[in-house]
Design an enzyme around this catalytic site. Structure first.
Site, PDB file in Angstrom:
ATOM      1  N   HIS A 100       0.787  -1.231   0.000  1.00  0.00           N
ATOM      2  CA  HIS A 100       0.000   0.000   0.000  1.00  0.00           C
ATOM      3  C   HIS A 100       0.817   1.278   0.000  1.00  0.00           C
ATOM      4  CE1 HIS A 100      -4.168  -1.401   0.571  1.00  0.00           C
ATOM      5  NE2 HIS A 100      -3.602  -2.454   1.115  1.00  0.00           N
ATOM      6  N   LYS A 105      -9.004  13.910   4.179  1.00  0.00           N
ATOM      7  CA  LYS A 105      -8.129  12.739   4.184  1.00  0.00           C
ATOM      8  C   LYS A 105      -7.257  12.859   5.417  1.00  0.00           C
ATOM      9  CE  LYS A 105      -6.617  13.935   0.003  1.00  0.00           C
ATOM     10  NZ  LYS A 105      -6.558  12.709  -0.748  1.00  0.00           N
ATOM     11  N   ARG A 106      -6.493  11.829   5.753  1.00  0.00           N
ATOM     12  CA  ARG A 106      -5.583  11.964   6.880  1.00  0.00           C
ATOM     13  C   ARG A 106      -4.621  13.138   6.642  1.00  0.00           C
ATOM     14  NH1 ARG A 106      -5.295   8.092  11.017  1.00  0.00           N
ATOM     15  NH2 ARG A 106      -3.812   9.610  11.799  1.00  0.00           N
ATOM     16  N   LYS A 130       0.533  14.544   1.545  1.00  0.00           N
ATOM     17  CA  LYS A 130      -0.771  14.834   0.950  1.00  0.00           C
ATOM     18  C   LYS A 130      -0.943  16.340   0.679  1.00  0.00           C
ATOM     19  CE  LYS A 130      -3.142  10.795   3.014  1.00  0.00           C
ATOM     20  NZ  LYS A 130      -3.919  10.141   1.935  1.00  0.00           N
ATOM     21  N   THR A 190      -8.435   6.692  -2.537  1.00  0.00           N
ATOM     22  CA  THR A 190      -9.795   6.232  -2.825  1.00  0.00           C
ATOM     23  C   THR A 190     -10.777   7.379  -2.596  1.00  0.00           C
ATOM     24  OG1 THR A 190      -9.888   5.332  -0.575  1.00  0.00           O
ATOM     25  CG2 THR A 190      -9.497   3.770  -2.385  1.00  0.00           C
ATOM     26  N   LYS A 216     -14.387   8.616  -4.573  1.00  0.00           N
ATOM     27  CA  LYS A 216     -15.680   8.944  -3.957  1.00  0.00           C
ATOM     28  C   LYS A 216     -16.166  10.317  -4.441  1.00  0.00           C
ATOM     29  CE  LYS A 216     -13.982   6.520   0.116  1.00  0.00           C
ATOM     30  NZ  LYS A 216     -13.288   6.777   1.402  1.00  0.00           N
TER      31      LYS A 216
HETATM   32  C1  PLP Z   1     -11.981   7.092   1.702  1.00  0.00           C
HETATM   33  C2  PLP Z   1     -11.542   7.487   3.063  1.00  0.00           C
HETATM   34  C3  PLP Z   1     -10.185   7.738   3.314  1.00  0.00           C
HETATM   35  C4  PLP Z   1      -9.125   7.678   2.233  1.00  0.00           C
HETATM   36  O1  PLP Z   1      -9.001   8.953   1.669  1.00  0.00           O
HETATM   37  P1  PLP Z   1      -7.757   9.323   0.695  1.00  0.00           P
HETATM   38  O2  PLP Z   1      -8.138  10.662   0.170  1.00  0.00           O
HETATM   39  O3  PLP Z   1      -7.724   8.284  -0.363  1.00  0.00           O
HETATM   40  O4  PLP Z   1      -6.559   9.356   1.540  1.00  0.00           O
HETATM   41  C5  PLP Z   1      -9.809   8.115   4.581  1.00  0.00           C
HETATM   42  N1  PLP Z   1     -10.711   8.237   5.576  1.00  0.00           N
HETATM   43  C6  PLP Z   1     -12.028   8.018   5.376  1.00  0.00           C
HETATM   44  C7  PLP Z   1     -12.975   8.192   6.510  1.00  0.00           C
HETATM   45  C8  PLP Z   1     -12.482   7.628   4.116  1.00  0.00           C
HETATM   46  O5  PLP Z   1     -13.781   7.389   3.921  1.00  0.00           O
END
Ligand code: PLP
Length: 802
Positions: free
Chosen positions: A346, A534-535, A540, A642, A646
């Site tokens: 990952h 995101k985190r 990032k 991911t 979304k």
């Molecule tokens: C989808 C999701 C992530 C991943 O987000 P990235 O932008 O791909 O880092 C992290 N936290 C939550 C709660 C998510 O639903």
């Protein structure tokens, strides 16, 4: 129980009475929720049993997905939707004066994960069950999931998360399936017939108790299982004081990621990993043997997938069972193990590559360590044959070297398949990070681009958009999301495009309501909702986003002729408790928000919002409301992402670097429907390899950058100069590892294009339509089908829609 609204009402009242001894009017929301959850769990119990019974009868090969995280989110709503019972329950409850939405809201998120990796595991379970595939999850039932985030005075404060406070209606504790996991002790070698055998003396047992959760497929009667292990004191142990032992045993499943800045925390982490792996594999072997008997055919009937390196001890644990208990030879055991296990990588971030110090590993898991040593020795010998004399190469490929066990190396060597999670990520693994392994065994490596379940991330979270889609192209896309591209026939349909923008507006209003209530700030839903959730992590580059906002602020202040379409910048992110730099960025976002939101003039153009405690259920409100999706990681650093998928699926346009799955999003939507910018992965990697980047050049030659960076230290915030000094230093003294200054100017240009493009509503709507229409590729159903056929070799059970 659910065949008519009346029957449901009657049964619900009955159930509430028998469970809580109360009438509806006397009952609390918690009791009402628990009643409904229990009814549903009982309702599916027959299908749950029937599913495993049918797998058994049809002798279906099973896959077990081992993951240290499962970020499930809430389950009531998705379970009702999957069962096709939501409308019926809603009407029934309504008649009883109960709001289903309130009960859904009441449920806690199952937050047993940090972010993308854990959410992927949850999407995969959904896609397995919904496609009638025999796949199950194995994880840990942490008493406390990821911390709850509070913001106090702009700083993150972490509170222990309490998802089990009122129990968990979905789980079934299976005491009969409990099993001991052994730690420590001494290995004794002894001769038995002609064989050298091993046993462990004086180990300490911890009891693993499984709690099974049903994973309900969408409109099918398949119900798979997520088995979460809980740690308890074993009756077979201990010479220590009972209380102390009990405390130590239970600590193993107490927290997701205990603080591992000290050795004690590191050992606990390793304990968790082995606990998950050993309990799962012992039970998988038991149930296999019960059905099939002959252990030599194990890999024909069972596939075990390890999600990142955390469960990689599955390899030596399976070897241990096959050799020490099943009495197979090393060679037989190795063949079975390496045909059973597959592994997903990952990340290529070096700080995330797990390495365990031998002095911690060996005392905790002496027999497992011995097996890893032997795997390593045999592997190095094999390498020596292929590369005689090439010490350097062998040292770089060894599993044990310089006092540590390299978990990624163990994973590659002991698996039949190694996959990356987006095309570019897999290429980087093959050409750089894992180059030596790829040269040695090229056929092992493959790509599986991540996906998301379109059921939660479109159908469930955006009923307005799914409604519009159903009214226009019907329901086929729910079963085959690539059908979403039928929407393209509305490309020139003005009234459809208006509808699409109306849906977006509605979803922005929902988010506005929430933000207004929680942050006390009113938002303009005609402004562009520009969102990064995101985190929080340096790679990032939330900081780049902040710099752009500071630049816009400066420009608006300096040039009264400068106008822009109003923007609402929204952030949501948790920072790891020990990640000091990430926490500083959270503080910076709040400091900028304070300046911007309280300036009457600036305020007409920009607002900055930080939503507290970002998690799955909040994401479900955020993704549908976005106009712009910020996916701005330093190229080569984000394996896939991911969140990007979304947003796209809900009609947001991406501003993004050519990183991770952004590249595949670009390929799907075409360059007119995405805003890309910045260095490419090759350019970034070449800088790392050959140098040539000097961040101070950008500071001195771009006045916009100089101004923003100087403002970190003085002149903008009513804060001591030291507050953001580390941020300034990371960019200037440490040469800006993530190339923010390098990418700044092309990022600003991309934002200019967004601003320009949004002026033409029609053009924007078409771009949004393209994003929805082309998002079908990113369903996790596609990803899972690829895993199923290329790696696991599993087949659907025969089924019928229900
Ligand atoms: C989808 C999701 C992530 C991943 O987000 P990235 O932008 O791909 O880092 C992290 N936290 C939550 C709660 C998510 O639903």
């Amino acid at each position: 129980m659910f065949s008519s609204v009346e029957e449901f009402e009657w049964n619900y009242k009955e159930k509430l009475e028998s469970m809580h001894g109360k009438s509806i009017s006397e009952s609390s929301i918690q009791e009402q929720y628990e009643t409904l959850g229990t009814m549903i769990r009982e309702y599916i119990s027959e299908d749950w049993l029937a599913t495993s019974e049918q797998y058994r009868l049809e002798r279906k090969k099973q896959v077990y997905y081992l993951s240290i995280e499962f970020l499930l989110g809430k389950l009531l709503k998705s379970n009702l939707i999957h069962l096709g019972l939501r409308e019926l329950c809603e009407s029934g409850l309504n008649k009883l004066g109960i709001s289903l939405a309130t009960l859904e809201e009441f449920e806690s998120d199952a937050g047993l994960g940090n972010g993308g990796l854990g959410r992927l595991a949850a999407c995969f379970l959904d896609s397995l069950a919904s496609q009638n595939l025999p796949g199950h999850g194995c994880g840990i039932r942490y008493k406390h999931g990821l911390f709850d985030q509070k913001i106090v005075d702009g700083y993150q404060v972490e509170l222990p998360e309490q998802w089990l406070k009122y129990g968990n209606v979905w789980e079934v504790r299976r005491d009969d399936q409990s099993i001991d996991v052994l730690f420590g002790g001494e290995v004794e070698a002894y001769k038995s017939k002609d064989r050298l055998e091993f046993r462990v003396h004086g180990a300490e047992a911890i009891k693993a108790v499984p709690y099974d959760l049903p994973i309900i497929g969408y409109h099918t009667n398949t119900v798979n299982t997520l088995r979460l292990w809980s740690a308890e004191a074993s009756s077979h142990s201990s010479n220590k004081s009972l209380m102390k032992y009990k405390r130590e045993a239970e600590a193993v499943s107490e927290f997701l990621y205990p603080d591992d800045t000290h050795d004690e925390g590191k050992i606990l982490r390793l304990k968790q990993q082995y606990f998950l792996v050993s309990a799962s594999i012992q039970r998988i072997v038991d149930s296999y043997k019960e059905q099939y008997g002959d252990i030599r055919k194990f890999h024909h009937e069972i596939a075990i997938h390890v999600n990142d390196t955390h469960p990689v001890l599955a390899i030596p644990e399976l070897m241990r069972i096959l050799i020490d208990i099943e009495k197979l030879s090393w060679e037989e055991a190795w063949e079975i193990t390496t045909q059973t296990i597959s592994y997903t990588n990952h990340t290529t971030l070096s700080e995330a590559l797990e390495k365990w110090r031998i002095d911690l590993f060996q005392p905790l898991l002496p027999r497992i360590y011995m097996i890893v040593e032997e795997i390593n020795e045999r592997y190095c010998k094999e390498l020596w044959k292929k590369y005689p004399g090439d010490w350097r190469r062998i040292e770089n490929m060894a599993i044990i070297a310089h006092g540590v066990v390299k978990m990624a190396h163990l994973a590659i060597v002991g698996s039949k398949s190694v996959n990356g999670v987006a095309e570019i990520h897999t290429e980087i693994l093959k050409q750089r990070e894992m180059k030596l392994f790829y040269e040695y065994e090229p056929a092992k490596f493959n790509n599986k681009t991540n996906g998301i379940t379109h059921r939660r991330w479109l159908l469930q979270c955006n009923p307005e958009l799914s409604g519009l889609i159903r009214d226009s192209i019907g329901d086929d896309w729910i079963y085959e999301p690539t059908q979403l591209d039928n929407l393209l026939k509305y490309e020139n349909d003005e009234s459809f495009l208006n509808e699409l923008m109306l849906v977006k507006k509605k979803r922005k209003e929902v988010l506005e309501n929430y933000v207004h209530y929680t942050n006390g700030i009113a938002l303009d839903t005609d402004s562009i909702f520009d969102i990064q959730v995101k985190r929080m992590h340096a790679y990032k580059r939330q900081l780049l986003n902040v710099f752009h906002i500071m630049y816009l602020y400066n420009r608006l202040k300096e040039d009264s002729h400068f106008k822009m379409h109003p923007r609402t910048f929204i952030f949501g992110a948790k920072a790891s408790p020990g990640y000091y730099y990430a926490k500083k960025i959270i503080k910076l976002i709040h400091s900028v928000a304070n300046i911007v939101n309280n300036d009457r003039y600036i305020n007409q153009f920009i607002k900055v919002i930080f939503v507290e405690n970002y998690r799955v259920s909040l994401g479900e409100m955020i993704f549908p409301a976005a106009d712009v999706s910020e996916q701005i990681s330093t190229a080569s650093k984000e394996a896939s992402g991911t969140g990007n998928m979304k947003f796209m699926m809900n009609g947001a346009l991406t501003i993004g670097t050519l990183d991770g799955a952004n590249i595949e999003i670009l390929r799907e939507v075409g360059e007119n429907n995405i805003f890309t910018f910045g260095l490419t992965a090759d350019e970034v990697l070449n800088y790392y390899q050959h140098g040539g980047y000097k961040s101070s050049d950008y500071y001195h030659h771009d006045s916009r950058i100089k101004k923003v960076l100087d403002q970190l230290l003085y002149g903008l915030f009513p804060l001591p100069r030291v507050e953001f000094e580390e941020i300034f230093d990371s960019l200037m003294s440490y040469n800006d590892e993530y190339f923010l200054l390098r990418d700044f100017s092309s990022y600003v240009k991309a934002h200019d294009k967004i601003n320009h493009s949004y002026q033409n509503k029609r053009e924007w709507a078409t771009k949004s339509l393209y994003n929805v229409a082309k998002s079908g590729f990113f369903t996790s159903d596609r990803t899972i089908r690829e895993y199923a056929s290329d790696i696991w070799n599993i087949q659907q059970r025969s089924f019928h829609h229900s």
